[in-house]
Design a protein around this motif. Structure first.
Motif, PDB file in Angstrom:
ATOM      1  N   ARG A   6       0.831  -1.224   0.000  1.00 47.85           N
ATOM      2  CA  ARG A   6       0.000   0.000   0.000  1.00 47.85           C
ATOM      3  C   ARG A   6       0.858   1.265   0.000  1.00 47.85           C
ATOM      4  NH1 ARG A   6      -5.141   1.289   1.087  1.00 47.85           N
ATOM      5  NH2 ARG A   6      -4.413   2.916   2.474  1.00 47.85           N
ATOM      6  N   SER A   7       1.958   1.237   0.750  1.00 47.87           N
ATOM      7  CA  SER A   7       2.803   2.435   0.817  1.00 47.87           C
ATOM      8  C   SER A   7       3.415   2.740  -0.548  1.00 47.87           C
ATOM      9  CB  SER A   7       3.895   2.265   1.867  1.00 47.87           C
ATOM     10  OG  SER A   7       4.695   1.129   1.561  1.00 47.87           O
ATOM     11  N   GLY A   8       3.803   1.717  -1.282  1.00 52.21           N
ATOM     12  CA  GLY A   8       4.340   1.916  -2.629  1.00 52.21           C
ATOM     13  C   GLY A   8       3.274   2.399  -3.589  1.00 52.21           C
TER      14      GLY A   8
ATOM     15  N   ILE B  87       0.146   6.523  -7.055  1.00 51.79           N
ATOM     16  CA  ILE B  87      -1.087   7.289  -7.243  1.00 51.79           C
ATOM     17  C   ILE B  87      -0.816   8.778  -7.104  1.00 51.79           C
ATOM     18  CG2 ILE B  87      -3.412   7.716  -6.343  1.00 51.79           C
ATOM     19  CD1 ILE B  87      -3.372   4.694  -5.520  1.00 51.79           C
ATOM     20  N   ASP B  88       0.025   9.156  -6.159  1.00 53.95           N
ATOM     21  CA  ASP B  88       0.401  10.573  -6.019  1.00 53.95           C
ATOM     22  C   ASP B  88       0.965  11.103  -7.335  1.00 53.95           C
ATOM     23  OD1 ASP B  88      -0.399  10.626  -3.366  1.00 53.95           O
ATOM     24  OD2 ASP B  88       1.648  10.529  -2.557  1.00 53.95           O
ATOM     25  N   GLU B  89       1.845  10.316  -7.966  1.00 52.18           N
ATOM     26  CA  GLU B  89       2.444  10.725  -9.240  1.00 52.18           C
ATOM     27  C   GLU B  89       1.395  10.807 -10.342  1.00 52.18           C
ATOM     28  OE1 GLU B  89       5.155  12.025 -12.019  1.00 52.18           O
ATOM     29  OE2 GLU B  89       5.409  11.895  -9.848  1.00 52.18           O
ATOM     30  N   LEU B  90       0.503   9.822 -10.416  1.00 54.03           N
ATOM     31  CA  LEU B  90      -0.560   9.851 -11.432  1.00 54.03           C
ATOM     32  C   LEU B  90      -1.478  11.055 -11.218  1.00 54.03           C
ATOM     33  CD1 LEU B  90      -1.499   6.049 -11.649  1.00 54.03           C
ATOM     34  CD2 LEU B  90      -0.227   7.398 -13.345  1.00 54.03           C
ATOM     35  N   GLU B  91      -1.786  11.358  -9.957  1.00 54.73           N
ATOM     36  CA  GLU B  91      -2.617  12.532  -9.653  1.00 54.73           C
ATOM     37  C   GLU B  91      -1.902  13.827 -10.018  1.00 54.73           C
ATOM     38  OE1 GLU B  91      -6.006  12.347  -6.295  1.00 54.73           O
ATOM     39  OE2 GLU B  91      -3.959  12.371  -5.525  1.00 54.73           O
ATOM     40  N   LYS B  92      -0.647  13.923  -9.669  1.00 55.81           N
ATOM     41  CA  LYS B  92       0.148  15.121  -9.967  1.00 55.81           C
ATOM     42  C   LYS B  92       0.153  15.413 -11.465  1.00 55.81           C
ATOM     43  CE  LYS B  92       4.889  16.802  -9.467  1.00 55.81           C
ATOM     44  NZ  LYS B  92       6.240  16.402  -9.061  1.00 55.81           N
TER      45      LYS B  92
ATOM     46  N   LEU C  35      -3.565  12.300 -14.347  1.00 46.76           N
ATOM     47  CA  LEU C  35      -3.917  11.063 -15.044  1.00 46.76           C
ATOM     48  C   LEU C  35      -4.915  10.228 -14.241  1.00 46.76           C
ATOM     49  CD1 LEU C  35      -0.339  10.039 -16.244  1.00 46.76           C
ATOM     50  CD2 LEU C  35      -2.146  11.187 -17.574  1.00 46.76           C
ATOM     51  N   ALA C  36      -4.998  10.488 -12.939  1.00 44.30           N
ATOM     52  CA  ALA C  36      -5.905   9.750 -12.061  1.00 44.30           C
ATOM     53  C   ALA C  36      -6.338  10.670 -10.930  1.00 44.30           C
ATOM     54  CB  ALA C  36      -5.218   8.512 -11.502  1.00 44.30           C
ATOM     55  N   LYS C  37      -7.424  10.267 -10.272  1.00 41.30           N
ATOM     56  CA  LYS C  37      -7.873  11.030  -9.103  1.00 41.30           C
ATOM     57  C   LYS C  37      -8.486  10.090  -8.084  1.00 41.30           C
ATOM     58  CE  LYS C  37     -12.250  12.230 -11.301  1.00 41.30           C
ATOM     59  NZ  LYS C  37     -13.097  13.306 -11.760  1.00 41.30           N
ATOM     60  N   ARG C  38      -8.390  10.505  -6.838  1.00 37.88           N
ATOM     61  CA  ARG C  38      -9.004   9.784  -5.731  1.00 37.88           C
ATOM     62  C   ARG C  38     -10.392  10.362  -5.519  1.00 37.88           C
ATOM     63  NH1 ARG C  38      -3.425  10.694  -3.936  1.00 37.88           N
ATOM     64  NH2 ARG C  38      -2.475   8.730  -3.257  1.00 37.88           N
TER      65      ARG C  38
ATOM     66  N   GLY D 115     -20.227   5.749   2.125  1.00 40.33           N
ATOM     67  CA  GLY D 115     -20.382   4.876   3.283  1.00 40.33           C
ATOM     68  C   GLY D 115     -19.088   4.437   3.933  1.00 40.33           C
ATOM     69  N   ASP D 116     -17.942   4.878   3.421  1.00 39.96           N
ATOM     70  CA  ASP D 116     -16.656   4.492   4.017  1.00 39.96           C
ATOM     71  C   ASP D 116     -15.699   5.681   3.925  1.00 39.96           C
ATOM     72  OD1 ASP D 116     -14.295   3.393   4.925  1.00 39.96           O
ATOM     73  OD2 ASP D 116     -14.344   1.664   3.574  1.00 39.96           O
ATOM     74  N   ARG D 117     -15.668   6.473   4.972  1.00 40.77           N
ATOM     75  CA  ARG D 117     -14.843   7.685   4.960  1.00 40.77           C
ATOM     76  C   ARG D 117     -13.345   7.384   4.964  1.00 40.77           C
ATOM     77  NH1 ARG D 117     -17.438  11.126   9.725  1.00 40.77           N
ATOM     78  NH2 ARG D 117     -16.293   9.497  10.757  1.00 40.77           N
ATOM     79  N   ARG D 118     -12.952   6.174   5.339  1.00 43.71           N
ATOM     80  CA  ARG D 118     -11.529   5.851   5.406  1.00 43.71           C
ATOM     81  C   ARG D 118     -10.952   5.406   4.066  1.00 43.71           C
ATOM     82  NH1 ARG D 118     -10.952   1.400   9.538  1.00 43.71           N
ATOM     83  NH2 ARG D 118     -12.822   0.748   8.477  1.00 43.71           N
ATOM     84  N   SER D 119     -11.808   4.988   3.152  1.00 45.09           N
ATOM     85  CA  SER D 119     -11.328   4.469   1.867  1.00 45.09           C
ATOM     86  C   SER D 119     -11.467   5.508   0.759  1.00 45.09           C
ATOM     87  CB  SER D 119     -12.128   3.229   1.458  1.00 45.09           C
ATOM     88  OG  SER D 119     -11.897   2.176   2.346  1.00 45.09           O
ATOM     89  N   GLN D 120     -10.614   5.375  -0.222  1.00 44.32           N
ATOM     90  CA  GLN D 120     -10.701   6.227  -1.403  1.00 44.32           C
ATOM     91  C   GLN D 120     -10.710   5.335  -2.639  1.00 44.32           C
ATOM     92  OE1 GLN D 120      -7.319   8.900  -0.743  1.00 44.32           O
ATOM     93  NE2 GLN D 120      -8.840  10.514  -0.469  1.00 44.32           N
ATOM     94  N   ALA D 121     -11.621   5.672  -3.559  1.00 44.42           N
ATOM     95  CA  ALA D 121     -11.682   4.946  -4.823  1.00 44.42           C
ATOM     96  C   ALA D 121     -10.828   5.694  -5.835  1.00 44.42           C
ATOM     97  CB  ALA D 121     -13.126   4.863  -5.305  1.00 44.42           C
ATOM     98  N   LEU D 122     -10.419   4.983  -6.871  1.00 45.36           N
ATOM     99  CA  LEU D 122      -9.535   5.568  -7.879  1.00 45.36           C
ATOM    100  C   LEU D 122     -10.221   5.604  -9.234  1.00 45.36           C
ATOM    101  CD1 LEU D 122      -6.345   3.642  -6.791  1.00 45.36           C
ATOM    102  CD2 LEU D 122      -6.913   6.017  -6.283  1.00 45.36           C
ATOM    103  N   LEU D 123     -10.008   6.699  -9.918  1.00 43.17           N
ATOM    104  CA  LEU D 123     -10.540   6.885 -11.263  1.00 43.17           C
ATOM    105  C   LEU D 123      -9.450   7.430 -12.164  1.00 43.17           C
ATOM    106  CD1 LEU D 123     -13.918   8.695 -10.475  1.00 43.17           C
ATOM    107  CD2 LEU D 123     -13.668   6.393 -11.411  1.00 43.17           C
ATOM    108  N   ALA D 124      -9.433   6.944 -13.390  1.00 40.58           N
ATOM    109  CA  ALA D 124      -8.546   7.549 -14.393  1.00 40.58           C
ATOM    110  C   ALA D 124      -9.260   8.783 -14.932  1.00 40.58           C
ATOM    111  CB  ALA D 124      -8.278   6.558 -15.517  1.00 40.58           C
ATOM    112  N   THR D 125      -8.524   9.842 -15.147  1.00 39.17           N
ATOM    113  CA  THR D 125      -9.093  11.036 -15.769  1.00 39.17           C
ATOM    114  C   THR D 125      -9.207  10.797 -17.276  1.00 39.17           C
ATOM    115  OG1 THR D 125      -6.923  11.986 -16.167  1.00 39.17           O
ATOM    116  CG2 THR D 125      -7.980  12.520 -14.030  1.00 39.17           C
ATOM    117  N   ASP D 126      -9.834  11.729 -17.971  1.00 43.76           N
ATOM    118  CA  ASP D 126      -9.914  11.610 -19.431  1.00 43.76           C
ATOM    119  C   ASP D 126      -8.512  11.543 -20.039  1.00 43.76           C
ATOM    120  OD1 ASP D 126     -12.667  11.620 -19.313  1.00 43.76           O
ATOM    121  OD2 ASP D 126     -12.871  13.740 -19.832  1.00 43.76           O
TER     122      ASP D 126
END
Length: 155
Positions: free
Chosen positions: A73-75, A80-85, A88-91, A96-107
Motif C-alpha cells: 500500500r505504501s508503494g 497514485i500521487d504521481e498519477l494525480e500530480k 492522469l488519475a484522481k481519488r 459509506g466508508d470515509r476511510r477508503s478512497q476509490a480511484l478513477l482515471a481522468t480523461d
C-alpha cells in the motif's frame, strides 16, 4: 528485439534449470524492452499497471488495487500521487466508508493509457515472436495457471 531462430543457451550449468533464475531473466528482458518502448517519463511499468487497472475497473479502492497488483500500500500511494500530480488519475470518496478512497482515471489518463497499451501490445508481439501463436497462447496460459495456483496460497 527477439530473434526468429534463437540460439540455444550455451551454459548448461545447474542454474539454467532453476525456475527463479529463468523467470528473473525473462522479466529483465520484458522490463528493459518495456522501458525502451514506453519511456520512463511517460509511464513506469508499475504506473502503467495501476493506470490499466483503474482505467478498466473504475472506482476500485486503493487497498483493492494494491491487493490485485501485489503492491505494498505504501508503494501504491507514491504511484497514485504521481498519477494525480500528472492529472492522469484522481481519488474519490467511497460512499459509506470515509476511510477508503476509490480511484478513477481522468480523461487524459484514459487517452494516455490507450496510446501506451498499443505500444505495449507491439512490444510484447516482438518479444513473443520467437514462439508460434500456439506456443504464445500456451506460454501465457501456463504463466496465468502458475500465478493462480500460488496466489490462492497467499490468501
Amino acid at each position: 528485439m527477439a530473434r526468429t531462430n534463437p540460439a540455444p543457451v550455451e551454459d548448461e550449468s545447474g542454474i539454467e534449470w532453476l525456475l527463479g533464475y529463468n523467470l528473473k531473466r525473462a522479466y529483465m528482458i520484458v522490463r528493459d524492452d518495456f522501458r525502451k518502448q514506453v519511456e520512463q517519463s511517460v509511464l513506469s511499468p508499475r504506473a502503467f499497471s495501476v493506470l490499466t487497472l483503474i482505467t478498466e475497473t473504475p472506482r476500485l479502492t486503493q487497498s483493492e488495487v494494491a491487493r490485485r497488483l501485489g503492491i505494498e500500500r505504501s508503494g501504491l500511494v507514491a504511484i497514485i500521487d504521481e498519477l494525480e500530480k500528472r492529472s492522469l488519475a484522481k481519488r474519490t470518496a467511497v460512499p459509506g466508508d470515509r476511510r477508503s478512497q476509490a480511484l478513477l482515471a481522468t480523461d487524459e489518463g484514459c487517452r494516455l493509457h490507450a496510446r501506451t497499451m498499443a505500444r505495449v501490445h507491439d512490444h510484447e508481439k516482438v518479444l513473443l515472436s520467437a514462439l508460434s501463436q500456439t506456443e504464445q497462447e500456451q506460454f501465457l496460459a501456463l504463466l496465468r495457471k502458475f500465478r493462480a495456483a500460488h496466489e490462492e496460497d497467499e490468501t
